[in-house]
Structures are given as C-alpha cells and as structure tokens.
Design a protein around this motif. Structure first.
Motif, mmCIF file in Angstrom:
data_model
loop_
_atom_site.group_PDB
_atom_site.id
_atom_site.type_symbol
_atom_site.label_atom_id
_atom_site.label_comp_id
_atom_site.label_asym_id
_atom_site.label_seq_id
_atom_site.Cartn_x
_atom_site.Cartn_y
_atom_site.Cartn_z
ATOM 1 N N LEU A 2 0.827 -1.205 0.000
ATOM 2 C CA LEU A 2 0.000 0.000 0.000
ATOM 3 C C LEU A 2 0.860 1.254 0.000
ATOM 4 C CD1 LEU A 2 -2.636 -1.073 2.691
ATOM 5 C CD2 LEU A 2 -2.741 -1.395 0.205
ATOM 6 N N ALA A 3 0.307 2.317 -0.583
ATOM 7 C CA ALA A 3 0.913 3.645 -0.512
ATOM 8 C C ALA A 3 0.053 4.496 0.406
ATOM 9 C CB ALA A 3 0.997 4.270 -1.899
ATOM 10 N N ILE A 4 0.666 5.123 1.392
ATOM 11 C CA ILE A 4 -0.045 5.982 2.346
ATOM 12 C C ILE A 4 0.000 7.397 1.797
ATOM 13 C CG2 ILE A 4 -0.106 6.831 4.716
ATOM 14 C CD1 ILE A 4 1.355 4.247 5.529
ATOM 15 N N ASP A 5 -1.144 7.874 1.311
ATOM 16 C CA ASP A 5 -1.225 9.102 0.524
ATOM 17 C C ASP A 5 -1.904 10.206 1.323
ATOM 18 O OD1 ASP A 5 -1.636 11.093 -1.336
ATOM 19 O OD2 ASP A 5 -2.768 9.852 -2.743
ATOM 20 N N SER A 6 -1.133 11.196 1.738
ATOM 21 C CA SER A 6 -1.714 12.313 2.480
ATOM 22 C C SER A 6 -0.758 13.503 2.480
ATOM 23 C CB SER A 6 -2.011 11.908 3.930
ATOM 24 O OG SER A 6 -2.596 12.987 4.639
ATOM 25 N N SER A 7 -1.338 14.682 2.559
ATOM 26 C CA SER A 7 -0.534 15.887 2.770
ATOM 27 C C SER A 7 -0.466 16.231 4.254
ATOM 28 C CB SER A 7 -1.147 17.064 1.996
ATOM 29 O OG SER A 7 -2.480 17.301 2.434
ATOM 30 N N VAL A 8 -1.101 15.420 5.085
ATOM 31 C CA VAL A 8 -1.144 15.639 6.534
ATOM 32 C C VAL A 8 -0.131 14.707 7.204
ATOM 33 C CG1 VAL A 8 -2.600 15.527 8.599
ATOM 34 C CG2 VAL A 8 -3.577 16.308 6.428
ATOM 35 N N THR A 9 0.893 15.283 7.793
ATOM 36 C CA THR A 9 1.966 14.490 8.385
ATOM 37 C C THR A 9 1.446 13.529 9.448
ATOM 38 O OG1 THR A 9 3.540 16.283 7.975
ATOM 39 C CG2 THR A 9 4.184 14.613 9.584
ATOM 40 N N ALA A 10 0.506 13.988 10.270
ATOM 41 C CA ALA A 10 -0.032 13.134 11.322
ATOM 42 C C ALA A 10 -0.749 11.922 10.741
ATOM 43 C CB ALA A 10 -0.990 13.934 12.208
ATOM 44 N N ALA A 11 -1.400 12.083 9.605
ATOM 45 C CA ALA A 11 -2.093 10.965 8.966
ATOM 46 C C ALA A 11 -1.085 9.957 8.418
ATOM 47 C CB ALA A 11 -3.000 11.473 7.854
ATOM 48 N N ILE A 12 0.012 10.450 7.863
ATOM 49 C CA ILE A 12 1.052 9.549 7.366
ATOM 50 C C ILE A 12 1.642 8.732 8.504
ATOM 51 C CG2 ILE A 12 3.379 9.473 6.364
ATOM 52 C CD1 ILE A 12 2.534 11.795 4.559
ATOM 53 N N GLU A 13 1.973 9.400 9.611
ATOM 54 C CA GLU A 13 2.576 8.644 10.715
ATOM 55 C C GLU A 13 1.578 7.670 11.332
ATOM 56 O OE1 GLU A 13 5.725 8.948 14.263
ATOM 57 O OE2 GLU A 13 4.649 10.814 13.804
ATOM 58 N N ALA A 14 0.327 8.082 11.439
ATOM 59 C CA ALA A 14 -0.687 7.166 11.965
ATOM 60 C C ALA A 14 -0.793 5.934 11.077
ATOM 61 C CB ALA A 14 -2.047 7.874 12.063
ATOM 62 N N GLY A 15 -0.731 6.149 9.757
ATOM 63 C CA GLY A 15 -0.782 5.036 8.829
ATOM 64 C C GLY A 15 0.426 4.130 8.936
ATOM 65 N N LEU A 16 1.591 4.722 9.091
ATOM 66 C CA LEU A 16 2.818 3.927 9.206
ATOM 67 C C LEU A 16 2.799 3.025 10.436
ATOM 68 C CD1 LEU A 16 5.448 6.650 8.211
ATOM 69 C CD2 LEU A 16 4.877 4.591 6.906
ATOM 70 N N LYS A 17 2.127 3.464 11.470
ATOM 71 C CA LYS A 17 2.094 2.671 12.708
ATOM 72 C C LYS A 17 1.277 1.396 12.548
ATOM 73 C CE LYS A 17 2.776 6.543 15.910
ATOM 74 N NZ LYS A 17 2.146 7.399 16.953
#
Length: 316
Positions: free
Chosen positions: A97-112
């Motif tokens: 999957l690719a975690i696609d967002s301009s919101v840094t918090a959303a990217i880190e939440a997804g990475l977790k």
C-alpha cells in the motif's frame, strides 16, 4: 540496478527498470468523489472494499490509500480515517500500500498500522515538508515519493523540476535514506494546456534514470486532463513513459485499455517472462473487445515474505 522494495504482510514487490511496470491503483481516494467522501465520513467503507477488490482483480500491483475527506481541519479527521481505511484494505487484499496524504499526522498514523513496507506518498522540496516527512521515512524504513516542486511552486521548466528532484534525493541521503528508496514524481502536466508536456516528461525521465538512477512515478491521468476520450491518450502515454524510464504510475487499473497498454509494454520490454502474464490474461480474448479479467495474478515481481521490513489532477 535500482530497485525500490515495497511489501504487504507477506508479499514483496520490487519497483525497478528491470521489473514489470508497477501499477498503483488510484481509486481509494475521496478527492473529487463526493459520494465516497460522504460514505467515509459516515463510517461506511463499502465502496472502499469494492474498489480494493476490483483494482487488485484488474491487475494492480499496489493500492494508493487516501483519506482526505475534507479540507476542514484535516489534522483532526485524516489520521483516524487513514488508520481505519488501511486496516480494512489490508485485511481484504494482500498487496503493498501507498499511504497518501498531505497531513503528516495521517502519514505517521498510517505507518504505525501498515503491515510490511508501505510507500509514503509524498514529500516535496519544501523545507517544512522535507523536515516533517524524511525523518518518518527513516524511522519506519520505508520508501517515499518525491514530488518535484518546492516553495516556488511547480516550474514549467523541466530543468528546474530535475534540480528539485536532485535536492530531495540529496536531503534524503542526509537523513540516511538510500536513493533507491526515493521514487521521484517528475510532475506530468496536462497536454491539452501545455503542448510539450509529453516531451518534457520523457526528457525528465531519461535524466532521472541516467543521472540520479532513481525510480519514478506519476499521476498518469494528468496528461489527458480536460481532453475528450481521455483513456485513449492515457493508453498511448503509458508505453512512451515506460520506454523513457518510468517504473510505476498511480492510475486506474480498472480501465482495460490502459492495462492492455501496460501489459503490452511489459512484453515488449522483456520483463513479462515468456509472455506469461499476457497469455494468462488474454488467452480467451475476442477481437474487438478490451479484456477485463476477473482475476489476474499481481504483477511486479512479487515474492512472499514475512514481517515488517526494519499529484495533481482528479482520477480519470
């Protein structure tokens, strides 16, 4: 040879010049899709599930996941929705999957919560973005899409876009991220508005491959934005960008004409061994039709593995 490794919980994919073209399914993105956005806000993920299954069945190598349902306080809405969407999709399909967002918090939440080795989509050459996203890519040991614009915006000069890409690659290296973990988006412009948009991207891709030696991606349908019969333009564009050096694209795999172009390019580039994928997909094809297989093996040099490894324009 440069290879960018992405993975789900059990499936590993290599993006590279000697690999089949990596198709990153674009459909799980509420941008420009009011019905999907409304469903996700309400906690209804029926369309997300449908899009995930259909894209993988159509031949997507990866899926792009975007949860940007609103411009109103996205820092509050996106992280939770991103986590929920990722968990639903990765319980349903076994592709990276690719975690696609301009919101840094959303990217880190997804990475977790992401299993395997996802792709961050994306970082730009803007200083605040570089300092927010590159440390995350390093911390979670994941690759990142690098979009070739900075504080000055998107340059119409391809040489400027190349230098922005070079800057991002260098800054990534400063953070301990290898060049093979930077996938550059050279920014495809609409050909209907900029007559040499195709020539620009072909030249940029050759430089990115030969000088920076990085893998590349793009929002494929940007090239046809505003034109009638967009899928014909997209299908013609695919083998040309692959020939110039592009190794992946964020696109709609449910468009048979475009997927035929991808698979044909893989055959002609010698990366579809013994024409195996082409034959499996089209052995029952009837003249005058575009085949839309119900199920096709994931393409892109998949290998089984286990554990976690230590855009522009609306979709067509």
């Amino acid at each position: 040879m440069t290879r960018t490794i992405v993975a789900s919980a059990t499936r590993e994919i290599a993006i590279g010049f000697d690999q089949p073209f990596c198709v990153i399914g674009e459909r799980i993105n509420p941008t420009g899709r009011k019905k999907l956005a409304a469903e996700m806000v309400e906690g209804n993920f029926d369309t997300v599930r449908k899009d995930a299954l259909e894209q993988v069945a159509a031949g997507a190598t990866m899926l792009d996941i975007n949860a940007g349902v609103t411009a109103v306080d996205p820092n509050a809405t996106e992280p939770g929705l991103m986590v929920q969407t990722l968990q639903i999709v990765q319980d349903l399909v076994d592709v990276p999957l690719a975690i696609d967002s301009s919101v840094t918090a959303a990217i880190e939440a997804g990475l977790k919560v992401a299993r395997g080795r996802p792709l961050i989509n994306s970082v730009t050459g803007e200083e605040d973005k570089l300092e927010a996203i590159l440390p995350l890519a390093r911390k979670y040991d994941v690759p990142v899409v690098a979009i070739s614009n900075d504080e000055t915006g998107i340059s119409m000069d391809p040489d400027v876009r190349f230098e922005v890409a070079r800057k991002i690659v260098q800054r990534a290296m400063d953070h301990g991220i290898r060049p093979e973990d930077v996938v550059v988006d050279p920014l495809v412009m609409p050909i209907g508005a900029l007559g040499d948009a195709g020539l620009q991207v072909f030249a940029l891709l050759r430089r990115l491959r030969e000088e920076l030696k990085v893998n590349t991606t793009c929002g494929l349908s940007n090239i046809s934005f505003g034109l009638p019969h967009r899928h014909g333009i997209n299908a013609g564009f695919i083998p040309m960008v692959i020939g110039a050096g592009m190794t992946s694209a964020i696109m709609n795999p449910c468009r048979p004409q475009e997927m035929e172009a991808v698979r044909a390019a893989n055959v002609l580039a010698g990366v579809d061994k013994d024409c195996g994928t082409w034959i499996r997909t089209y052995k029952d094809f009837r003249s005058g039709e575009h085949a839309a297989p119900a199920a096709v093996p994931v393409e892109g040099g998949a290998r089984r593995r286990g554990g976690r490894a230590a855009r522009l324009g609306a979709p067509a």
